[in-house]
Design an enzyme around this catalytic site. Sequence first.
Site, PDB file in Angstrom:
ATOM      1  N   ASN A   9       0.869  -1.177   0.000  1.00 52.94           N
ATOM      2  CA  ASN A   9       0.000   0.000   0.000  1.00 52.94           C
ATOM      3  C   ASN A   9       0.906   1.227   0.000  1.00 52.94           C
ATOM      4  O   ASN A   9       1.468   1.577   1.031  1.00 52.94           O
ATOM      5  CB  ASN A   9      -0.892  -0.038   1.258  1.00 52.94           C
ATOM      6  CG  ASN A   9      -1.727   1.224   1.419  1.00 52.94           C
ATOM      7  OD1 ASN A   9      -1.796   2.052   0.513  1.00 52.94           O
ATOM      8  ND2 ASN A   9      -2.359   1.359   2.574  1.00 52.94           N
ATOM      9  N   LYS A  11       0.162   4.284  -0.343  1.00 52.08           N
ATOM     10  CA  LYS A  11      -0.487   5.484   0.215  1.00 52.08           C
ATOM     11  C   LYS A  11      -0.217   6.696  -0.692  1.00 52.08           C
ATOM     12  O   LYS A  11      -0.109   6.523  -1.894  1.00 52.08           O
ATOM     13  CB  LYS A  11      -0.020   5.710   1.655  1.00 52.08           C
ATOM     14  CG  LYS A  11      -0.175   4.447   2.505  1.00 52.08           C
ATOM     15  CD  LYS A  11      -0.051   4.674   3.968  1.00 52.08           C
ATOM     16  CE  LYS A  11      -0.252   3.351   4.703  1.00 52.08           C
ATOM     17  NZ  LYS A  11      -0.218   3.480   6.142  1.00 52.08           N
ATOM     18  N   HIS A  94      -9.623   1.383   4.599  1.00 55.13           N
ATOM     19  CA  HIS A  94      -8.381   1.599   5.346  1.00 55.13           C
ATOM     20  C   HIS A  94      -8.636   2.570   6.495  1.00 55.13           C
ATOM     21  O   HIS A  94      -9.421   3.510   6.359  1.00 55.13           O
ATOM     22  CB  HIS A  94      -7.296   2.135   4.415  1.00 55.13           C
ATOM     23  CG  HIS A  94      -5.943   2.118   5.051  1.00 55.13           C
ATOM     24  ND1 HIS A  94      -5.544   3.062   5.954  1.00 55.13           N
ATOM     25  CD2 HIS A  94      -4.921   1.227   4.943  1.00 55.13           C
ATOM     26  CE1 HIS A  94      -4.319   2.760   6.374  1.00 55.13           C
ATOM     27  NE2 HIS A  94      -3.918   1.657   5.772  1.00 55.13           N
ATOM     28  N   GLU A  96      -7.034   4.954   7.614  1.00 49.47           N
ATOM     29  CA  GLU A  96      -6.781   6.372   7.305  1.00 49.47           C
ATOM     30  C   GLU A  96      -7.984   6.997   6.594  1.00 49.47           C
ATOM     31  O   GLU A  96      -8.262   8.182   6.755  1.00 49.47           O
ATOM     32  CB  GLU A  96      -5.489   6.500   6.476  1.00 49.47           C
ATOM     33  CG  GLU A  96      -4.257   6.270   7.344  1.00 49.47           C
ATOM     34  CD  GLU A  96      -3.059   5.669   6.635  1.00 49.47           C
ATOM     35  OE1 GLU A  96      -3.012   5.676   5.392  1.00 49.47           O
ATOM     36  OE2 GLU A  96      -2.158   5.173   7.342  1.00 49.47           O
ATOM     37  N   GLU A 164      -5.742  -4.787  10.340  1.00 50.48           N
ATOM     38  CA  GLU A 164      -4.732  -3.767  10.600  1.00 50.48           C
ATOM     39  C   GLU A 164      -5.072  -3.020  11.892  1.00 50.48           C
ATOM     40  O   GLU A 164      -5.877  -2.075  11.863  1.00 50.48           O
ATOM     41  CB  GLU A 164      -4.675  -2.766   9.444  1.00 50.48           C
ATOM     42  CG  GLU A 164      -4.274  -3.382   8.122  1.00 50.48           C
ATOM     43  CD  GLU A 164      -3.653  -2.355   7.185  1.00 50.48           C
ATOM     44  OE1 GLU A 164      -2.551  -2.610   6.696  1.00 50.48           O
ATOM     45  OE2 GLU A 164      -4.261  -1.293   6.969  1.00 50.48           O
ATOM     46  N   GLY A 170       2.187   2.270  10.729  1.00 46.74           N
ATOM     47  CA  GLY A 170       3.170   3.351  10.593  1.00 46.74           C
ATOM     48  C   GLY A 170       3.902   3.709  11.871  1.00 46.74           C
ATOM     49  O   GLY A 170       4.567   4.737  11.943  1.00 46.74           O
ATOM     50  N   SER A 207       3.063  -2.101  10.388  1.00 47.74           N
ATOM     51  CA  SER A 207       4.511  -2.164  10.662  1.00 47.74           C
ATOM     52  C   SER A 207       5.145  -3.512  10.320  1.00 47.74           C
ATOM     53  O   SER A 207       6.052  -3.975  11.016  1.00 47.74           O
ATOM     54  CB  SER A 207       4.801  -1.777  12.120  1.00 47.74           C
ATOM     55  OG  SER A 207       4.410  -0.435  12.345  1.00 47.74           O
TER      56      SER A 207
HETATM   57  P1  PGA Z   1       2.659   0.316   7.585  1.00 45.30           P
HETATM   58  O1  PGA Z   1       1.220   0.550   6.924  1.00 45.30           O
HETATM   59  O2  PGA Z   1       3.212  -0.965   7.033  1.00 45.30           O
HETATM   60  O3  PGA Z   1       3.480   1.521   7.187  1.00 45.30           O
HETATM   61  O4  PGA Z   1       2.465   0.229   9.059  1.00 45.30           O
HETATM   62  C1  PGA Z   1       0.345  -0.517   6.699  1.00 45.30           C
HETATM   63  C2  PGA Z   1      -0.949  -0.010   6.110  1.00 45.30           C
HETATM   64  O5  PGA Z   1      -1.421   1.054   6.510  1.00 45.30           O
HETATM   65  O6  PGA Z   1      -1.538  -0.662   5.221  1.00 45.30           O
END
Ligand code: PGA
Length: 250
Positions: A9, A11, A94, A96, A164, A170, A207
């Site tokens: 992903n 982003k 997601h 976010e 997630e 993140g 992560s």
């Molecule tokens: P990350 O993000 O691996 O940077 O923690 C995962 C995601 O949001 O899909």
Amino acid sequence: MRKYIIAGNWKMNMTASETKKLTEELNSAKKCGQQTVIICPPFTSLATANDLLVGSAIRLGAQNCHFAPKGAFTGEISIPMLQECGCEYVIIGHSERRQFFGENNAFINQKLMALLEGGLSPILCIGETLDERQNGKTKAVLETQLAECLKDVTEAKSIIIAYEPVWAIGTGVSASTEQITETHYFIHSWLEKSFLNVAVPILYGGSVNDNNAGEILSIPHVDGALIGGASLVAEKFASIISTAEKLTDR
Ligand code: PGA
């Protein structure tokens, strides 16, 4: 035999020219082997990535979509538009998007139904916040997200779930092996009860990197990973694919 889905992903990262570089690096870095490898660049990079993935085993996905096929929805992107760009997968729900753009389960369900109708695979993200976990609400939150986002689904064949935990995204701190084991088992059991004959893959996200991928992918009912930060570095993403390949070969 276990086979993993390794999805990146990106982003809101990677301009079209940066996408060209990263996709070329990925194309030459690693063979996907038995694994399903997916990259999800931003909308403006999809056509560039699609051109470069001709003849590659790497599949293409998007990070969002609208449920209507076309119309007066300024700033939105439809499923037919994504299909013409070569997308086979779309990340929906997601955290976010839930957190910054106010998306709720009912809205996500509309996208999911439209994706199934259009023949694309939804990668449906679910997960609890830190506050919800600390207050013992994880299972209740996940159950609500699953029930409401998957409402009216009768045929679960192409659906992929990504668990997630919001607090692990993140942050550099993934959920522990115990937490992932318990939560994936819970999600797996819920899905098994709801969609009797279909094995719905469950990815872990939050992560995941080249150091912890081996341990995470070894956990029962972890069918792959949704990777943010580490998917932006060709070497790291390729290393995670290699790790999956080694686990598959065992
Ligand atoms: P990350 O993000 O691996 O940077 O923690 C995962 C995601 O949001 O899909």
